[in-house]
Design an enzyme around this catalytic site. Structure first.
Site, PDB file in Angstrom:
ATOM      1  N   GLY A  37      -6.978   3.515   1.426  1.00  0.00           N
ATOM      2  CA  GLY A  37      -7.829   3.612   0.411  1.00  0.00           C
ATOM      3  C   GLY A  37      -7.181   4.296  -0.689  1.00  0.00           C
ATOM      4  O   GLY A  37      -5.832   4.155  -0.999  1.00  0.00           O
TER       5      GLY A  37
ATOM      6  N   LEU B 236     -10.183  -3.785   3.803  1.00  0.00           N
ATOM      7  CA  LEU B 236      -9.255  -2.907   2.769  1.00  0.00           C
ATOM      8  C   LEU B 236      -8.173  -2.086   3.631  1.00  0.00           C
ATOM      9  O   LEU B 236      -8.542  -1.340   4.488  1.00  0.00           O
ATOM     10  CB  LEU B 236     -10.093  -1.928   2.155  1.00  0.00           C
ATOM     11  CG  LEU B 236      -9.369  -0.834   1.038  1.00  0.00           C
ATOM     12  CD1 LEU B 236      -8.874  -1.729  -0.130  1.00  0.00           C
ATOM     13  CD2 LEU B 236     -10.113   0.071   0.570  1.00  0.00           C
ATOM     14  N   ASP B 237      -6.936  -2.634   3.115  1.00  0.00           N
ATOM     15  CA  ASP B 237      -5.768  -2.044   3.913  1.00  0.00           C
ATOM     16  C   ASP B 237      -5.547  -2.223   5.223  1.00  0.00           C
ATOM     17  O   ASP B 237      -5.195  -1.422   5.974  1.00  0.00           O
ATOM     18  CB  ASP B 237      -5.603  -0.436   3.524  1.00  0.00           C
ATOM     19  CG  ASP B 237      -5.723  -0.157   2.139  1.00  0.00           C
ATOM     20  OD1 ASP B 237      -4.961  -1.200   1.295  1.00  0.00           O
ATOM     21  OD2 ASP B 237      -6.103   0.976   1.613  1.00  0.00           O
ATOM     22  N   GLY B 238      -6.424  -3.245   5.941  1.00  0.00           N
ATOM     23  CA  GLY B 238      -6.447  -3.536   7.264  1.00  0.00           C
ATOM     24  C   GLY B 238      -5.783  -4.797   7.616  1.00  0.00           C
ATOM     25  O   GLY B 238      -5.645  -5.149   8.970  1.00  0.00           O
TER      26      GLY B 238
ATOM     27  N   HIS C  78       0.914  -1.172  -0.116  1.00  0.00           N
ATOM     28  CA  HIS C  78       0.008   0.009   0.092  1.00  0.00           C
ATOM     29  C   HIS C  78       1.088   1.164   0.219  1.00  0.00           C
ATOM     30  O   HIS C  78       1.967   1.277   0.738  1.00  0.00           O
ATOM     31  CB  HIS C  78      -1.056   0.015   1.369  1.00  0.00           C
ATOM     32  CG  HIS C  78      -1.829   1.298   1.199  1.00  0.00           C
ATOM     33  ND1 HIS C  78      -2.974   1.299   0.274  1.00  0.00           N
ATOM     34  CD2 HIS C  78      -1.818   2.274   1.953  1.00  0.00           C
ATOM     35  CE1 HIS C  78      -3.594   2.396   0.462  1.00  0.00           C
ATOM     36  NE2 HIS C  78      -2.971   3.122   1.539  1.00  0.00           N
TER      37      HIS C  78
END
Lengths: 299, 299, 299, 299
Positions: free
Chosen positions: A216, A242-244, A207
């Site tokens: 995001g 998401l991105d977690g 990311h």
């Protein structure tokens, strides 16, 4: 194509035939290290490297990575695993044993931005990523010839809103059971839960921000807007959030008011590729254990 | 007390009597640098240092910091400012002129954690923070003797939910018009809008995370929970939005799974104090311009 | 003086009474980890943390740090050590056992620059350096009151070319057998071989450069002259060779052409104090093993 | 070959046709900035960016980088230069004017290690290095096909003790007057004074250590031997003194006792390529001035 770029992947070195690594997670308690090291010693193995970490001495979790040499490993590995079962049961261990001669198989997913892919291929052909790259999968055709020049199959699977389910099925058919690790090297599509589930803690994404800042889309635009003085990138395992997912590695670089969004992107590319390559290398070398939503990295 | 810790604050050096700095912001356009440098040259000033930055050549904002020497500055500064008015008007400048001989007056606000205060006082008495420390204000009595040993007045103003408005009024009475800059050195109360307004872009806070990650309370606990591999601290000007003001400086340090919350706090303390001290130093040296919610830092 | 600065040094925590650390160096060979962990397990100890490193699997050196809990350690430690003798003999180990309840005693040597001393005292009184500071020794009287305000004895021993041998004898009489570690916190005299010998690998110096660049005097002037873009500091054990001993820790910071010698010194002070404090902390926590002229640091 | 790798080098953007940069060095004195900015303003130029630095206000050197836009630059540049002569004479300036539309021509010299070359070509084809790569010169044939796949001529000039003078003459014939900058991208031969002289401050070398530590051969082996905790790389202009020229950029990375020489090399490769690429980028963007043996870098 030239010989220069075709040398990727390095052969098994002689010592690797008899070397293995174990990753162990279990509730902490007395005697774990003694039991494991005694077990290995009695089976004739020599411990080359061992790392352990206890989250909290009073009733926490215990994590261990142990690398050892054992003569005629290939023939004896099944027996070793079977014998280890009683220790594993006693301490309620989750564990895996990896032989260095069995190289992990990678699929790299990529979209249009090439820097992470180029880095992985360069490190791979320099012998720094000790794995097989089984395929590159992309929703764009752009990198086909480049990838194939390394002798690596390239699968172009376009993704549109309409064809998404179908495309995801194609991806799943390609990788499932055939690769050990999926690397999202700036793959700009959200991957399907159907892919995440069988590859729990085996899909690494990069990311392009210092998570959890700027989750995001368009993180560099967000970073510019907020006026941060340092930007970063984060490699993490992919989960349904998401991105977690569990963070494997992060790195940063200083920026200033002089850097507009396009400069941030340029600077960020260098961080992204290095961070992703480190995370992939550590996964390949069995240095990462996941507990809840966090990683223990023995590096 | 000993003489060692009483030497804080350094005297005006001879060259500083004739040195000044201008900070200028205006819409970009042709001829600004020429006009300003020509103006200074005609008035007999010698430019020692000049920095400029244009956000976007086509119709963006222009920022300038210019440091110059002028003989008999004290006598001529009013005339200089008056003369500069027509240039400032022509280019729609926002500008300030600071004389180095007029040292900025600081109020430091602190609660119980002392590391940022200790750092500021140490740098100050080493001559690295070229300002006067007019007072320390705290909602706790703990640091009174320590601060007074430097010859600095210490004001203990307890803050409870009931007495908050009254306490804020006391703070305002203490500082308003008497200090140039307020430094929140791990002051754990939210400051009142009544204080923020007159000190717009003149209150510096240290937040103990890499903003915008972990806004609000207990950022190290949040960081631990998320499993980040790098922690940071952020110095920013205080606005009405919690932890949302213009970022002046950030720095980070690598951590690992071995670091629990208390280790993160320990590591973080070293980042916090260094980042805050840098931001304060830059403000004192007139290196920071604020535009919208971002800073231009000429350092 | 106030209570704030007098709290330095933290009491023994209950769990520390039963905790110990072993540092082991020996030629590598099969069964070492198994033997040690089995030994501890059989004696009822629980391993809390263990780190090991093998320099080269084929006939290299093996290094181990092991931290364990044992009920009623104080009563049983002598027996434990005696019992361990046969294992130590078998593997030709050099080893030490440290009890956490027996805090190390430090002497800090300082000259006129105070930043490293201030840092050590601040970290100590914040509870981050878990040791006793038995004394501060200086060739200057400047810091006497400051140090004594912490309740720490201050010995002013002037050093001139004529009195050097006599001064060194005084130093030796003060520390020998009374302290476990000597920290040269910007002590600007060369220490005597008579002191180095009994304190082999127990004298830590901070050198104000990134060694081996700029050995000897005036390293910041040398760095400025060479035009380096990064400066650093190095903490190392003191040997008879000037600035040549085993390196424990280094850190750096970016500088630019704008930084003159005095700026380099200012920036360097922050690196020096942090690097020295880290090295001292690691020594106190028994994280450092020395082999030939290099350190193994388990941190 | 594929289109992916052939896109290197980006076309002149419209605004670049009218943009130029001046680099100025002269003894400091009053009125320089005013004179230059007034001159540009009177000639209708708009200053886009300006940086200056004075080594010492009292009689030191003054350095300036100024970027400006001027309509119909191509037609007016000769007149502009001529007119500037009187200012340059008055202030004893050394100066250069570079038009952004005249891209610098590069020769890259390489031996067998490819990482620096790969990085430069990747950044170049990503549009981040705004120059022409006129040729690659090597004493080995290995990278021929790879380089040619970018459409860049590759000159294989073997160097042996016997053929060295002859080889150097060939190199000189190839580059002299045809390229603006020579980049030694891990070129493992010492370059001839005959090449250095015409390319004074226009040959950039990457040295694989944090200079001035580990001058000369095998710096990673030297670093391992000394047990440093941080390794680095240094980009510098080449002078007659081995590894002694003006330093442009340095960067470092933390290592530990676990890293043997081969690991240091692996880690170092990432530092080397990034540091070299930054130095080349800054040179291309006219950000570097050299004074005596040091650089002023406006970045």
């Amino acid at each position: 194509m030239d010989t220069h770029v075709k040398t990727g992947g390095r052969p098994v070195k002689p010592y690797e035939n008899n070397r293995a690594r174990m990753l162990i997670s279990c509730p902490d308690g007395p005697g774990i290290v003694a039991a494991v090291s005694q077990f290995l010693h009695e089976h004739g193995a020599n411990i080359v490297q061992s790392d352990q970490y206890t989250m909290d001495p009073e009733g926490g979790m215990f994590f261990m990575r142990i690398e050892f040499d054992l003569e005629q490993l290939e023939d004896r590995v099944d027996g070793l695993k079977e014998d280890f079962g009683s220790i594993a049961d006693k301490f309620e261990m989750q564990w895996n044993l990896y032989q260095l001669s069995h190289k992990k198989k990678l699929a790299i997913f990529v979209s249009k931005e090439d820097h992470c892919l180029v880095e992985l291929l360069w490190q791979w052909q320099a012998g720094d990523l000790d794995a097989e790259i089984s395929m590159v999968v992309s929703n764009h055709p752009d990198m086909k010839e480049y990838v194939e020049s390394f002798g690596i199959p390239y699968h172009h699977i376009p993704v549109t809103p309409d064809t998404k389910p179908e495309a995801e099925q194609k991806q799943l058919d390609l990788v499932n059971g055939k690769v050990d690790l999926i690397v999202l090297a700036r793959y700009m599509q959200i991957v399907s839960p159907a892919l995440i589930q069988p590859y729990r803690n085996r899909i690494i994404n990069i990311h392009h921000s210092f998570l959890p800042a700027f989750v995001g889309g368009k993180p560099y635009a967000q970073a510019y807007e907020r006026g941060v003085k340092i930007i970063g990138a984060t490699a993490h395992y992919v989960t349904e959030e998401l991105d977690g997912g569990p963070i494997i590695e992060q790195d940063v670089q200083r920026v200033s008011h002089r850097d507009n969004v396009s400069e941030l992107k340029r600077i960020g590319r260098t961080i992204e590729r290095v961070v992703l390559a480190r995370a992939v290398k550590w996964h390949i070398e069995d240095r990462i254990l996941v507990h809840q939503n966090k990683t223990v990295v023995f590096n």
